[in-house]
Design a protein around this motif. Structure first.
Motif, PDB file in Angstrom:
ATOM      1  N   UNK A   1       6.924   6.435   9.880  1.00 12.73           N
ATOM      2  CA  UNK A   1       6.484   5.082   9.757  1.00 12.73           C
ATOM      3  C   UNK A   1       7.132   4.490   8.374  1.00 12.73           C
ATOM      4  N   UNK A   2       7.579   5.149   7.444  1.00 13.62           N
ATOM      5  CA  UNK A   2       8.278   4.790   6.373  1.00 13.62           C
ATOM      6  C   UNK A   2       8.568   5.890   5.588  1.00 13.62           C
ATOM      7  N   UNK A   3       9.915   5.552   4.657  1.00 10.30           N
ATOM      8  CA  UNK A   3      10.379   6.454   3.904  1.00 10.30           C
ATOM      9  C   UNK A   3      10.424   5.766   2.588  1.00 10.30           C
ATOM     10  N   UNK A   4      10.794   6.840   1.273  1.00 12.38           N
ATOM     11  CA  UNK A   4      10.959   5.984   0.100  1.00 12.38           C
ATOM     12  C   UNK A   4      11.611   7.043  -0.762  1.00 12.38           C
ATOM     13  N   UNK A   5      12.101   6.524  -1.935  1.00 11.21           N
ATOM     14  CA  UNK A   5      12.447   7.349  -3.093  1.00 11.21           C
ATOM     15  C   UNK A   5      12.118   6.598  -4.283  1.00 11.21           C
ATOM     16  N   UNK A   6      12.206   7.319  -5.400  1.00  6.40           N
ATOM     17  CA  UNK A   6      12.094   6.825  -6.761  1.00  6.40           C
ATOM     18  C   UNK A   6      12.449   7.637  -7.623  1.00  6.40           C
TER      19      UNK A   6
ATOM     20  N   UNK B   1      11.433   2.161   2.539  1.00  7.88           N
ATOM     21  CA  UNK B   1      11.898   1.461   3.795  1.00  7.88           C
ATOM     22  C   UNK B   1      11.075   1.752   5.029  1.00  7.88           C
ATOM     23  N   UNK B   2      10.597   0.458   5.674  1.00 12.39           N
ATOM     24  CA  UNK B   2       9.827   0.447   6.801  1.00 12.39           C
ATOM     25  C   UNK B   2      10.371   0.787   8.033  1.00 12.39           C
TER      26      UNK B   2
ATOM     27  N   UNK C   1       0.671  -1.182  -0.039  1.00 15.15           N
ATOM     28  CA  UNK C   1       0.202   0.286  -0.111  1.00 15.15           C
ATOM     29  C   UNK C   1       0.816   1.160  -0.058  1.00 15.15           C
ATOM     30  N   UNK C   2       2.100   1.060   0.500  1.00 11.08           N
ATOM     31  CA  UNK C   2       2.842   2.356   0.512  1.00 11.08           C
ATOM     32  C   UNK C   2       3.336   2.860  -0.694  1.00 11.08           C
TER      33      UNK C   2
END
Length: 151
Positions: A118-123, A79-80, A39-40
């Motif tokens: 809660x979580x991070x990310x990149x794209x 990244x959770x 879902x993230x």
């Protein structure tokens, strides 16, 4: 918290200003009531679209025959840090981290209603010619505008 795209977390975190808010729906959780790990990526997608609209970056219409380029997701990472549960309210912060020749690196930071990470990310989003499937350079004018947004 250690993600390979974050050198100094405090510096990285302070550069976010835009966010989209979502409430975790029951259908997005598993039998234990916590958010499914896929879902993230859906939240990142919505936050990215909201962010682009906020910046005035128009998303092309699928029916537009004059489209010279379209943005596509080349890669996406999450990244959770902390579990997320049904009915949590999340703020998905979004920023442009880097502008390349034909691509933009987007970073994400997600916090819950208690302001906990809660979580991070990149794209990476690549500008692509829909007819050839090849990357297309970002125009000098658009590149300069995007670079001005990188903090």
């Amino acid at each position: 918290m250690k993600a390979n795209y974050i050198e100094n977390f405090q510096e990285w975190e302070k550069d976010f200003s835009f966010y989209s808010e979502v409430r975790v729906r029951f259908s997005e959780t598993d039998m234990y009531g916590h958010m499914n790990n896929t879902v993230s990526f859906t939240y990142f997608e919505q936050a990215r679209i909201d962010y682009f609209r906020h910046l005035g970056i128009l998303m092309p219409s699928a029916g537009d025959e004059n489209m010279k380029s379209i943005p596509i997701v080349a890669d996406l990472q999450c990244d959770y840090v902390k579990q997320v549960f049904f009915d949590d309210v999340l703020r998905i912060y979004t920023k442009i981290a880097r502008v390349g020749n034909s691509s933009i690196d987007i970073h994400y930071l997600t916090k819950n209603q208690k302001d906990e990470i809660c979580f991070t990310g990149r794209g990476t989003i690549v500008q692509m010619d829909p007819l050839t499937g090849k990357s297309v350079p970002i125009s000098d004018e658009e590149r300069a505008r995007l670079v001005s947004l990188v903090i």
